[in-house]
Design an enzyme around this catalytic site. Structure first.
Site: not given
Length: 264
Positions: A146, A209, A166
């Site tokens: 990540c 999330y 990313r």
């Protein structure tokens, strides 16, 4: 850490609903940058308690080139458990790429040692870079990197670092990532007889999330407190000789922790 709270609010206000690899669903924005002056305090989120033990031990684990969770377990750190196989292995993740990037002729490149040499001998280089994004080994990794790519920069005897991430889990992951790389800058600076400058965080797919929304609103309701100070108690012989007890965070007075599920 107002910048962090502002990012959370931006994702809530401007984010696009997206599906993701985990099947959880996210609100996502693309492209965001934050800059932290490390002379003004250690950038550790204060609107919830962060688990310092995990942050420090994970970084030391990366720097050893380790990719098995045994060391983490020995130190009561469980943040990688969900991705490890039955033997505790994760494949060629961060530590392997940082310390032993494979070359076509069967040799390996120690990117961290190379960067240290560059900082000491060629600090004006524009190639002081570490990459964890090895496209030839992504399929072997339990989790693709990540925080994938970071670059160092020296000016006026101060060491700065910019990270490209990313993919960013803003609620759970990002506070860890900011603190981890800020700690790395301080360690690198000490080893190179420099001062810590800025840590610049750049995010790609930056998301919350869907099952972190309640926790996000709770955190946004809290007032940030003064940043703590990092104290490194000794200067080891090398970057790879630091121990957990070498670090002390002074004046950390966070709000209580906020639990949230990890998207796997």
């Amino acid at each position: 850490m107002k910048q962090y709270l502002e990012l959370m609010k931006k994702v809530l206000d401007e984010g696009t609903q997206k599906n993701d690899r985990t099947g959880t669903g996210t609100l996502s924005i693309f492209g965001h940058q934050m800059r932290f002056n490390l002379q003004e305090g250690f950038p550790l989120v204060t609107t919830k308690r962060c688990h310092l033990r995990s942050i420090i031990h994970e970084l030391l684990w990366f720097l050893q080139g380790d990719t098995n969770i045994a060391y983490l377990h020995e130190n009561n750190v469980t943040i990688w458990d969900e991705w490890a196989d039955e033997n505790g292995d994760l494949g060629p993740v961060y530590g392997k790429q940082w310390r032993a990037w494979p070359t076509p002729d069967g040799h390996h490149i120690d990117q961290i040692t190379t960067v240290l040499s560059q900082l000491k001998n060629d600090p004006d280089s524009r190639r002081i870079i570490v990459s964890a994004w090895n496209v030839g080994e992504l399929d072997k990794m339990a989790l693709a990197p990540c925080h994938a790519f970071f670059q160092f920069y020296v000016a006026d005897r101060k060491l700065s670092c910019q990270l490209y991430q990313r993919s960013c889990d803003v609620f759970l992951g990002l506070p860890f990532n900011i603190a981890s790389y800020a700690l790395l800058v301080h360690m690198m600076a000490q080893q190179c007889d420099l001062e810590a400058g800025d840590f610049i965080w750049t995010g790609g797919d930056t998301h919350l999330y869907s099952n972190h929304m309640e926790q996000t609103h709770l955190q946004l309701s809290r007032e940030p407190r003064a940043l703590p100070k990092l104290v490194i108690k000794r200067k080891p012989d090398s970057l790879f000789d630091y121990r957990f007890d070498d670090f002390e965070i002074e004046g950390y007075d966070p709000h209580p922790g906020i639990k949230a599920p990890v998207a796997i």
